[in-house]
Motif scaffolding. Structure first.
Motif, PDB file in Angstrom:
ATOM      1  N   ARG A  28      -6.543   7.108  -2.824  1.00  0.00           N
ATOM      2  CA  ARG A  28      -5.517   6.556  -1.931  1.00  0.00           C
ATOM      3  C   ARG A  28      -4.479   7.614  -1.594  1.00  0.00           C
ATOM      4  N   SER A  29      -4.039   8.342  -2.595  1.00  0.00           N
ATOM      5  CA  SER A  29      -3.009   9.367  -2.377  1.00  0.00           C
ATOM      6  C   SER A  29      -3.504  10.487  -1.476  1.00  0.00           C
ATOM      7  N   SER A  30      -4.790  10.816  -1.573  1.00  0.00           N
ATOM      8  CA  SER A  30      -5.300  11.968  -0.830  1.00  0.00           C
ATOM      9  C   SER A  30      -5.902  11.618   0.528  1.00  0.00           C
ATOM     10  N   ARG A  31      -6.505  10.431   0.662  1.00  0.00           N
ATOM     11  CA  ARG A  31      -7.239  10.111   1.894  1.00  0.00           C
ATOM     12  C   ARG A  31      -6.694   8.914   2.676  1.00  0.00           C
ATOM     13  N   HIS A  32      -5.842   8.089   2.057  1.00  0.00           N
ATOM     14  CA  HIS A  32      -5.361   6.878   2.731  1.00  0.00           C
ATOM     15  C   HIS A  32      -3.835   6.748   2.624  1.00  0.00           C
ATOM     16  N   LYS A  33      -3.157   7.864   2.633  1.00  0.00           N
ATOM     17  CA  LYS A  33      -1.720   7.881   2.359  1.00  0.00           C
ATOM     18  C   LYS A  33      -0.924   7.014   3.326  1.00  0.00           C
ATOM     19  N   ASP A  34      -1.223   7.064   4.615  1.00  0.00           N
ATOM     20  CA  ASP A  34      -0.450   6.333   5.621  1.00  0.00           C
ATOM     21  C   ASP A  34      -1.202   5.113   6.160  1.00  0.00           C
ATOM     22  N   HIS A  35      -2.196   4.636   5.426  1.00  0.00           N
ATOM     23  CA  HIS A  35      -2.992   3.499   5.877  1.00  0.00           C
ATOM     24  C   HIS A  35      -2.539   2.203   5.203  1.00  0.00           C
ATOM     25  N   GLN A  36      -3.013   1.088   5.754  1.00  0.00           N
ATOM     26  CA  GLN A  36      -2.772  -0.212   5.119  1.00  0.00           C
ATOM     27  C   GLN A  36      -3.811  -0.411   4.020  1.00  0.00           C
ATOM     28  N   VAL A  37      -3.347  -0.437   2.794  1.00  0.00           N
ATOM     29  CA  VAL A  37      -4.246  -0.527   1.652  1.00  0.00           C
ATOM     30  C   VAL A  37      -3.883  -1.750   0.814  1.00  0.00           C
ATOM     31  N   ILE A  38      -4.879  -2.482   0.380  1.00  0.00           N
ATOM     32  CA  ILE A  38      -4.643  -3.599  -0.534  1.00  0.00           C
ATOM     33  C   ILE A  38      -5.380  -3.332  -1.839  1.00  0.00           C
ATOM     34  N   GLN A  39      -4.829  -3.870  -2.917  1.00  0.00           N
ATOM     35  CA  GLN A  39      -5.446  -3.704  -4.230  1.00  0.00           C
ATOM     36  C   GLN A  39      -6.169  -4.998  -4.609  1.00  0.00           C
ATOM     37  N   ILE A  40      -7.377  -4.858  -5.066  1.00  0.00           N
ATOM     38  CA  ILE A  40      -8.166  -5.998  -5.515  1.00  0.00           C
ATOM     39  C   ILE A  40      -7.983  -6.148  -7.017  1.00  0.00           C
ATOM     40  N   ARG A  41      -7.809  -7.365  -7.438  1.00  0.00           N
ATOM     41  CA  ARG A  41      -7.686  -7.661  -8.858  1.00  0.00           C
ATOM     42  C   ARG A  41      -8.870  -8.518  -9.292  1.00  0.00           C
ATOM     43  N   ARG A  42      -8.958  -8.746 -10.578  1.00  0.00           N
ATOM     44  CA  ARG A  42     -10.114  -9.481 -11.083  1.00  0.00           C
ATOM     45  C   ARG A  42      -9.678 -10.580 -12.030  1.00  0.00           C
ATOM     46  N   SER A  43     -10.294 -11.730 -11.871  1.00  0.00           N
ATOM     47  CA  SER A  43     -10.036 -12.864 -12.759  1.00  0.00           C
ATOM     48  C   SER A  43     -11.365 -13.499 -13.128  1.00  0.00           C
ATOM     49  N   SER A  44     -11.617 -13.575 -14.416  1.00  0.00           N
ATOM     50  CA  SER A  44     -12.875 -14.155 -14.907  1.00  0.00           C
ATOM     51  C   SER A  44     -14.085 -13.543 -14.204  1.00  0.00           C
ATOM     52  N   TYR A  45     -14.045 -12.215 -14.051  1.00  0.00           N
ATOM     53  CA  TYR A  45     -15.145 -11.430 -13.474  1.00  0.00           C
ATOM     54  C   TYR A  45     -15.361 -11.688 -11.982  1.00  0.00           C
ATOM     55  N   HIS A  46     -14.363 -12.241 -11.310  1.00  0.00           N
ATOM     56  CA  HIS A  46     -14.450 -12.439  -9.870  1.00  0.00           C
ATOM     57  C   HIS A  46     -13.257 -11.765  -9.197  1.00  0.00           C
ATOM     58  N   ASP A  47     -13.482 -11.260  -7.978  1.00  0.00           N
ATOM     59  CA  ASP A  47     -12.453 -10.496  -7.272  1.00  0.00           C
ATOM     60  C   ASP A  47     -11.455 -11.416  -6.586  1.00  0.00           C
ATOM     61  N   VAL A  48     -10.173 -11.072  -6.720  1.00  0.00           N
ATOM     62  CA  VAL A  48      -9.100 -11.821  -6.069  1.00  0.00           C
ATOM     63  C   VAL A  48      -8.182 -10.852  -5.340  1.00  0.00           C
ATOM     64  N   VAL A  49      -7.410 -11.381  -4.401  1.00  0.00           N
ATOM     65  CA  VAL A  49      -6.434 -10.585  -3.665  1.00  0.00           C
ATOM     66  C   VAL A  49      -5.126 -11.357  -3.636  1.00  0.00           C
ATOM     67  N   ARG A  50      -4.023 -10.643  -3.661  1.00  0.00           N
ATOM     68  CA  ARG A  50      -2.731 -11.300  -3.598  1.00  0.00           C
ATOM     69  C   ARG A  50      -2.503 -11.929  -2.228  1.00  0.00           C
ATOM     70  N   VAL A  51      -1.964 -13.130  -2.240  1.00  0.00           N
ATOM     71  CA  VAL A  51      -1.661 -13.815  -0.988  1.00  0.00           C
ATOM     72  C   VAL A  51      -0.707 -12.983  -0.139  1.00  0.00           C
ATOM     73  N   GLY A  52       0.288 -12.372  -0.778  1.00  0.00           N
ATOM     74  CA  GLY A  52       1.268 -11.581  -0.047  1.00  0.00           C
ATOM     75  C   GLY A  52       0.687 -10.376   0.660  1.00  0.00           C
ATOM     76  N   ASP A  53      -0.484  -9.910   0.220  1.00  0.00           N
ATOM     77  CA  ASP A  53      -1.101  -8.731   0.834  1.00  0.00           C
ATOM     78  C   ASP A  53      -1.829  -9.059   2.131  1.00  0.00           C
ATOM     79  N   VAL A  54      -2.212 -10.321   2.319  1.00  0.00           N
ATOM     80  CA  VAL A  54      -3.041 -10.650   3.493  1.00  0.00           C
ATOM     81  C   VAL A  54      -2.458 -11.726   4.404  1.00  0.00           C
ATOM     82  N   GLN A  55      -1.471 -12.475   3.943  1.00  0.00           N
ATOM     83  CA  GLN A  55      -1.009 -13.619   4.740  1.00  0.00           C
ATOM     84  C   GLN A  55      -0.288 -13.218   6.021  1.00  0.00           C
TER      85      GLN A  55
END
Length: 205
Positions: free
Chosen positions: A47-74
């Motif tokens: 992210r620091s080297s190739r996506h510095k000025d881009h819109q980036v979201i972080q994926i998290r994991r719960s019970s082995y399934h991928d989740v995303v924060r509501v605030g990142d996509v709403q």
């Protein structure tokens, strides 16, 4: 509006594998996604080297399934109708549907697409199921409507305390560990490894 151009690639991306470039670093797990490039997952250092000025979201994991924060996509699409949960004080939603062999008796709310039981009166269990619903029925949309967005956020706030304690604990399980897992300890040295259980010589009669 069918879907943002990055949504389908996001839902089909595999996360939480080790970065091929920064594999020796402590935060080398690929748990980030660029909404501008919408290609493969990448790690903190990419992210620091190739996506510095881009819109980036972080994926998290719960019970082995991928989740995303509501605030990142709403702010970028209408997420109304999708079941949300609270993990570590952050409201999140699942990216894709989770298999559920059998629905429990007396379940009041079900996902319209996969039939998964829901905690609150939402229509979909995940962003992936909403995408199927948008394409199949046409009575839902990802287009941002100011009034709809406000209603959706208000609905999330009303349901903020509706998750059971058991469900919150299950969702919270492993979420932080899966984001940045600790570095495994080095294997034991061969010189310290015991070859077997020592046996005392029998007494002579």
């Amino acid at each position: 509006m069918d879907a943002p151009p990055w949504l389908v690639p996001l839902l089909g991306t595999t996360f939480f594998h080790i970065c091929r470039i920064h594999g020796d670093a402590a935060r080398s797990e690929c748990n980030m996604f660029c909404l501008d490039c919408h290609s493969d997952a990448f790690c903190y250092y990419c992210r620091s080297s190739r996506h510095k000025d881009h819109q980036v979201i972080q994926i998290r994991r719960s019970s082995y399934h991928d989740v995303v924060r509501v605030g990142d996509v709403q702010k970028m699409m209408d997420i109304s109708g999708v079941q949300t949960y609270v993990i570590n004080s952050a409201r999140v939603m699942f990216l894709n549907q989770r298999p559920q062999p059998k629905t429990g008796k007396g379940v009041a709310h079900l996902c319209e697409i996969c039939g998964r039981s829901l905690l609150d009166p939402f229509r979909f269990c995940s962003l992936g199921c909403k995408l199927v619903g948008v394409r199949r029925n046409g009575n839902a949309s990802f287009a941002i409507d100011g009034k709809k967005s406000e209603e959706g956020i208000s609905s999330m706030r009303m349901n903020n305390n509706s998750c059971s304690r058991k469900e919150r604990e299950a969702l919270r399980e492993g979420s932080e560990q899966d984001i940045y897992p600790p570095t495994p300890p080095p294997p034991p040295s061969n010189s310290r490894r015991r070859k077997g259980i020592p046996h005392r010589a029998p007494f002579k009669s």
